[in-house]
Design a protein around this motif. Sequence first.
Motif, PDB file in Angstrom:
ATOM      1  N   ALA A 110      18.986  22.546  10.330  1.00 10.57           N
ATOM      2  CA  ALA A 110      20.368  23.021  10.440  1.00 10.57           C
ATOM      3  C   ALA A 110      20.740  23.319  11.885  1.00 10.57           C
ATOM      4  CB  ALA A 110      20.549  24.274   9.587  1.00 10.57           C
ATOM      5  N   MET A 111      19.823  23.895  12.646  1.00 12.62           N
ATOM      6  CA  MET A 111      20.135  24.244  14.023  1.00 12.62           C
ATOM      7  C   MET A 111      20.384  23.014  14.887  1.00 12.62           C
ATOM      8  SD  MET A 111      20.782  26.636  16.139  1.00 12.62           S
ATOM      9  CE  MET A 111      20.090  28.259  15.857  1.00 12.62           C
ATOM     10  N   LEU A 112      19.879  21.865  14.449  1.00 19.17           N
ATOM     11  CA  LEU A 112      20.097  20.638  15.216  1.00 19.17           C
ATOM     12  C   LEU A 112      21.456  20.036  14.926  1.00 19.17           C
ATOM     13  CD1 LEU A 112      18.248  19.098  17.252  1.00 19.17           C
ATOM     14  CD2 LEU A 112      17.187  20.983  16.037  1.00 19.17           C
ATOM     15  N   SER A 113      22.196  20.576  13.964  1.00 24.03           N
ATOM     16  CA  SER A 113      23.537  20.054  13.689  1.00 24.03           C
ATOM     17  C   SER A 113      24.538  20.764  14.589  1.00 24.03           C
ATOM     18  CB  SER A 113      23.885  20.214  12.204  1.00 24.03           C
ATOM     19  OG  SER A 113      23.794  21.575  11.807  1.00 24.03           O
ATOM     20  N   ASN A 114      24.969  21.965  14.218  1.00 23.53           N
ATOM     21  CA  ASN A 114      25.878  22.750  15.046  1.00 23.53           C
ATOM     22  C   ASN A 114      25.917  24.173  14.511  1.00 23.53           C
ATOM     23  OD1 ASN A 114      28.173  22.958  13.004  1.00 23.53           O
ATOM     24  ND2 ASN A 114      27.977  20.729  13.212  1.00 23.53           N
ATOM     25  N   ASP A 115      26.538  25.071  15.255  1.00 27.77           N
ATOM     26  CA  ASP A 115      26.552  26.481  14.860  1.00 27.77           C
ATOM     27  C   ASP A 115      27.383  26.733  13.609  1.00 27.77           C
ATOM     28  OD1 ASP A 115      24.948  26.972  17.002  1.00 27.77           O
ATOM     29  OD2 ASP A 115      26.396  28.174  18.141  1.00 27.77           O
ATOM     30  N   ARG A 116      28.222  25.768  13.230  1.00 26.79           N
ATOM     31  CA  ARG A 116      29.018  25.922  12.014  1.00 26.79           C
ATOM     32  C   ARG A 116      28.170  25.875  10.749  1.00 26.79           C
ATOM     33  NH1 ARG A 116      31.792  26.856   9.622  1.00 26.79           N
ATOM     34  NH2 ARG A 116      33.356  25.426   8.838  1.00 26.79           N
ATOM     35  N   ALA A 117      26.930  25.425  10.877  1.00 32.32           N
ATOM     36  CA  ALA A 117      26.049  25.372   9.707  1.00 32.32           C
ATOM     37  C   ALA A 117      25.636  26.759   9.241  1.00 32.32           C
ATOM     38  CB  ALA A 117      24.807  24.546  10.031  1.00 32.32           C
ATOM     39  N   PHE A 118      25.880  27.760  10.075  1.00 35.00           N
ATOM     40  CA  PHE A 118      25.423  29.111   9.788  1.00 35.00           C
ATOM     41  C   PHE A 118      26.604  30.030   9.492  1.00 35.00           C
ATOM     42  CE2 PHE A 118      22.355  27.023  12.483  1.00 35.00           C
ATOM     43  CZ  PHE A 118      21.172  27.233  11.794  1.00 35.00           C
ATOM     44  N   PRO A 119      26.367  31.112   8.778  1.00 31.28           N
ATOM     45  CA  PRO A 119      27.461  32.043   8.479  1.00 31.28           C
ATOM     46  C   PRO A 119      28.087  32.605   9.752  1.00 31.28           C
ATOM     47  CG  PRO A 119      25.562  32.503   7.085  1.00 31.28           C
ATOM     48  CD  PRO A 119      25.111  31.510   8.108  1.00 31.28           C
ATOM     49  N   TYR A 120      29.377  32.836   9.683  1.00 27.32           N
ATOM     50  CA  TYR A 120      30.059  33.522  10.780  1.00 27.32           C
ATOM     51  C   TYR A 120      29.540  34.950  10.838  1.00 27.32           C
ATOM     52  CZ  TYR A 120      33.805  35.697  13.506  1.00 27.32           C
ATOM     53  OH  TYR A 120      34.507  36.396  14.455  1.00 27.32           O
ATOM     54  N   SER A 121      29.013  35.309  11.994  1.00 26.49           N
ATOM     55  CA  SER A 121      28.388  36.632  12.106  1.00 26.49           C
ATOM     56  C   SER A 121      29.335  37.688  12.641  1.00 26.49           C
ATOM     57  CB  SER A 121      27.163  36.552  13.025  1.00 26.49           C
ATOM     58  OG  SER A 121      27.554  36.183  14.340  1.00 26.49           O
TER      59      SER A 121
END
Length: 495
Positions: A110-121
């Motif tokens: 996931a980290m190799l895709s983009n920061d949008r793959a992770f919840p908005y913190s």
Amino acid sequence: MKTHNCALPGLLVAVAFATVVIGCRTNKDILNDYEKAMIVGDYAAPVAEIEEKADAGGVDELLWRLHAGGSRYLLNDFEASVAQFDKAEDVFLRNDQTSVFRQGSDGAFAMLSNDRAFPYSGGGEDRIFTCLYKAIDYMRSNQPDAARTELNRAAQHQDNWLWERKKEIADAASKLKEDSDAYAKEKGGSESSGGADAAKSDQAVNGAFADAAFSEQIREKCGFDTAKSGNVETLARKDWLNRYAQHVTGVFRWVSGDGDAAGYFRELSEIDPGNALLTADLTAAAGGAKPRDQVWVYVEDGLCPVREEWRLDLPTVLIPYLNRYILYAGMALPYLRYRNEACASYSVAAGGQTLPLVELQDVDALLKTEFDVYFRGALTREITRTVVKAGVQVALGVVADNCSDNYTRIALRSSQLAAAAWAASVTQADLRNWTGLPKKVYAMRVPRPADGRLVLSGAGIPVADVTLPEGNSLVFVRKPSAQAQAVVKAVTLQN
């Protein structure tokens, strides 16, 4: 400096077409419409859609909870506003317990895709404004104990700001290394075949930050100095201290007789020694007497910055590979678009005298500090992603060129193309931020006039007209744009 132009027109057209077909209403579309509604003062317009998005959960829940709470706050819908902000804080708590980089990502790497793959913190200021807005509404609903709790929590979040940012940086770096190494190994980008893992990409990251031409590009477009911006080790408390929340807390404690209110004013006066309001409040509070029939007027003016996307190719001089094998090496980075003020200045007329309001907080500056801290990590991640993904393309291309079996060579070329297609499809910047916050905050204290009437003007034009009962009062005014109707919240506390 020459840059590498991606040579996959058919691939990119296909990716763009898929984005249009699948995308429908993106986050950015919704945020753009939210901005339009705020500018004209139609605070109710976006509510239904953003609350539906919030209730859907997922990686963007916090983003929509904050916008929903903010909209309900402006609509003076106390119960709905607090409910949305409470749900937002549930997400904040979940993020405290488990880093966003360990939750919400679909699939491997996931980290190799983009920061949008992770919840908005969210950021520290998101948390501080959440508590502040809840405190103001609790004051208005005559719940001083609840207001006190929220102001104390806002102060605690200010104290935790630096620690939280450092934790986010460490969590992101750990996840980036883990995913980079795994991706390079699985997809054929191992060191033995000429590819790159996270350790090898460090060279490119350091080279990018040191490269004068590349750094100048970043500075001009993103307002970020690779040599010094966003370094948490060199930030001082004044860089992230929310003076608005701090001052409201000091006033509330002073009026309520809660402990050392002067201490809140003292820190602010040390940061901004020429501020007439802060000097006057400190002098009066330090004298020990409780205020009587005093009115503090706060104006939240304009709209805070929003994030936009900038796409560029990583200069090939920074990619330590055979460039002819790289089919796609694009990057996407956010930058801040600053928005207009509503009025250049404010004044308040009361009892026959007119006083100018002073600038209490440049919210743009606070959010720029948070953005810079985020951006330093985001830039590192984007360079690493690009280098690792390019390394896989190179590794597959090299092996294909040295393969004698035609079927195997075709399979390798297909894998190389697939790797490039995936790289192109996931290259996007994270454009999420709470866009309803103000640009600046102005304030002034005036004695309550005998008739209780105050008239607030912006650049000489009346903005709000309020009549207050006896007692100490706080008046909160929100003016998002020149044409938007001001929202006024008046709170009167006992003398």
